[in-house]
Enzyme design. Sequence first.
Site, PDB file in Angstrom:
ATOM      1  N   TRP A   1       0.833  -1.204   0.000  1.00  0.00           N
ATOM      2  CA  TRP A   1       0.000   0.000   0.000  1.00  0.00           C
ATOM      3  C   TRP A   1       0.870   1.257   0.000  1.00  0.00           C
ATOM      4  O   TRP A   1       0.515   2.270  -0.596  1.00  0.00           O
ATOM      5  CB  TRP A   1      -0.910   0.002   1.228  1.00  0.00           C
ATOM      6  CG  TRP A   1      -1.760   1.236   1.366  1.00  0.00           C
ATOM      7  CD1 TRP A   1      -3.012   1.457   0.870  1.00  0.00           C
ATOM      8  CD2 TRP A   1      -1.420   2.445   2.084  1.00  0.00           C
ATOM      9  NE1 TRP A   1      -3.472   2.708   1.217  1.00  0.00           N
ATOM     10  CE2 TRP A   1      -2.511   3.336   1.955  1.00  0.00           C
ATOM     11  CE3 TRP A   1      -0.303   2.849   2.818  1.00  0.00           C
ATOM     12  CZ2 TRP A   1      -2.511   4.603   2.535  1.00  0.00           C
ATOM     13  CZ3 TRP A   1      -0.300   4.114   3.387  1.00  0.00           C
ATOM     14  CH2 TRP A   1      -1.396   4.974   3.250  1.00  0.00           C
ATOM     15  N   HIS A   2       2.027   1.176   0.674  1.00  0.00           N
ATOM     16  CA  HIS A   2       2.875   2.355   0.801  1.00  0.00           C
ATOM     17  C   HIS A   2       3.552   2.742  -0.505  1.00  0.00           C
ATOM     18  O   HIS A   2       3.950   3.906  -0.664  1.00  0.00           O
ATOM     19  CB  HIS A   2       3.930   2.129   1.888  1.00  0.00           C
ATOM     20  CG  HIS A   2       3.401   2.303   3.272  1.00  0.00           C
ATOM     21  ND1 HIS A   2       2.766   1.297   3.965  1.00  0.00           N
ATOM     22  CD2 HIS A   2       3.393   3.377   4.094  1.00  0.00           C
ATOM     23  CE1 HIS A   2       2.396   1.742   5.152  1.00  0.00           C
ATOM     24  NE2 HIS A   2       2.762   2.997   5.253  1.00  0.00           N
ATOM     25  N   GLY A   3       3.706   1.799  -1.423  1.00  0.00           N
ATOM     26  CA  GLY A   3       4.308   2.201  -2.673  1.00  0.00           C
ATOM     27  C   GLY A   3       4.737   1.034  -3.533  1.00  0.00           C
ATOM     28  O   GLY A   3       4.857  -0.099  -3.072  1.00  0.00           O
TER      29      GLY A   3
END
Length: 483
Positions: free
Chosen positions: A325-327
Amino acid sequence: MLFNSIDFAVFLPIVFLLYWLVFSKSLKKQNLFLILASYVFYGWWDWRFLLLILISTLVDFYVGKKLGQETAPKKRKLLLWVSVLTNLGMLGFFKYFNFFIENFTSAFTFFGASFQPNTLNIILPVGISFYTFQTLSYTIDVYRKKLTPTNDGVAFSAFVCFFPQLVAGPIERASNLLPQFYKNRTFNYNNAVDGMRQILWGLIKKMVIADNCAVYANLFFNNSGDYSGSTLLLGALFFTFQIYGDFSGYSDIAIGTSRLFGFDLHKNFAFPYFSRDFAEFWRRWHISLSTWFRDYVYIPLGGSHGGKWMKIRNTFIIFLVSGFWHGANWTFIIWGLLNAVYFLPLLLTNKNRINLDIVAQGSNLPTIKDFLKIALTFTLTVFAWIFFRAESGVVALQIVSEIFSESLFIIPSFEGKRLAVVTAILIVLFMIAEWFGREKAYASADWGLHLKRPLRWVIYAIQLFIIFQFMETDKSPFIYFQF
């Protein structure tokens, strides 16, 4: 528009005054005005991406209404998938398209095949990971019949695009925030003053702690091959406080700004660096995202029920998804795996819920046992942040290798040592303030409340002086804008 910019310093008072002086007599006008202000706030960065928010709003509002009318299970599930695919489709395209293409290409090259697809020059819309998750929670809750769908399109639109938490959270659930758009709001002086205090503390976190730490974190991580293990460890520590000050500072400003307009958002950080184990850490760090994954991914997978292997599977899935989700970078996935490894022993030994209280509650100092637990948790957290911050997994391993080499015992050497010492002192003072304020909603919540108004204003003036004295001249965007 950045919270720490001149633009926002002009924007906020104008919106505040118009909201309470011009539109306060009509709830619908207040909500419409908030939509307009939020679209201006978001469009200030790039007006083209307002279309994405509008699509997400219209699709989920329509799906919610239809779910409230439909009783056939198959049709309800189809409607849910319309929402899921629309929101995750937009998120996936803008955030992960090139990641999958590049890794697909690498896989073909590894096996000796020649494959050269075209990648796209895609700009990641600010905050897309946050508002898509927020609207998704609405349709999922309506589908589960835990929430009654709304017929008020204006209130729903305001809920989706509410500017204080639009681009970096907290990720609010419709069950908490949406009903607040139905109720008449009257100005409350005490709430507004408390909101301003929290904004001030958030600006200190961002502009004094995070931005100063960023100078050295960026220097050491971006040129990691030039520095000793001791210097790189110092860089990891600076980044540890940078990301906390940056992200929790944003959350404080968002929550405080919301209070100015009569809204209450959920707490997003609860002094996570004082955690005694990793289960406690994840109950205190980015709380809105952790609980989102718990309720919409972990529990549907079976949660902590079932056999040992199901617990292991679910734990790794939740942390891998959180990392992704963060990248779109393998470093985030490695970071998620590390946190899964940290968390798993607690889950398997049923010790993941033993530290539910505030550490050393009612006491000025922790016990030796608690101190050692905090120190161990913090040390492992710093290690994991190396992978989060590094440009690639290879660079992260090189940094870790250097830290665990003989150069760890060399005195750090780099330009700007004196300012780094000042930053370190600021961090120590900041953490002392956090420690003594850990039982409050935010560290400075009760500063000067027992004093007369002139003396309280002196305390506020001192905080403003600290901001202007130590802030970095180059305004840096909030880290989580890229997520």
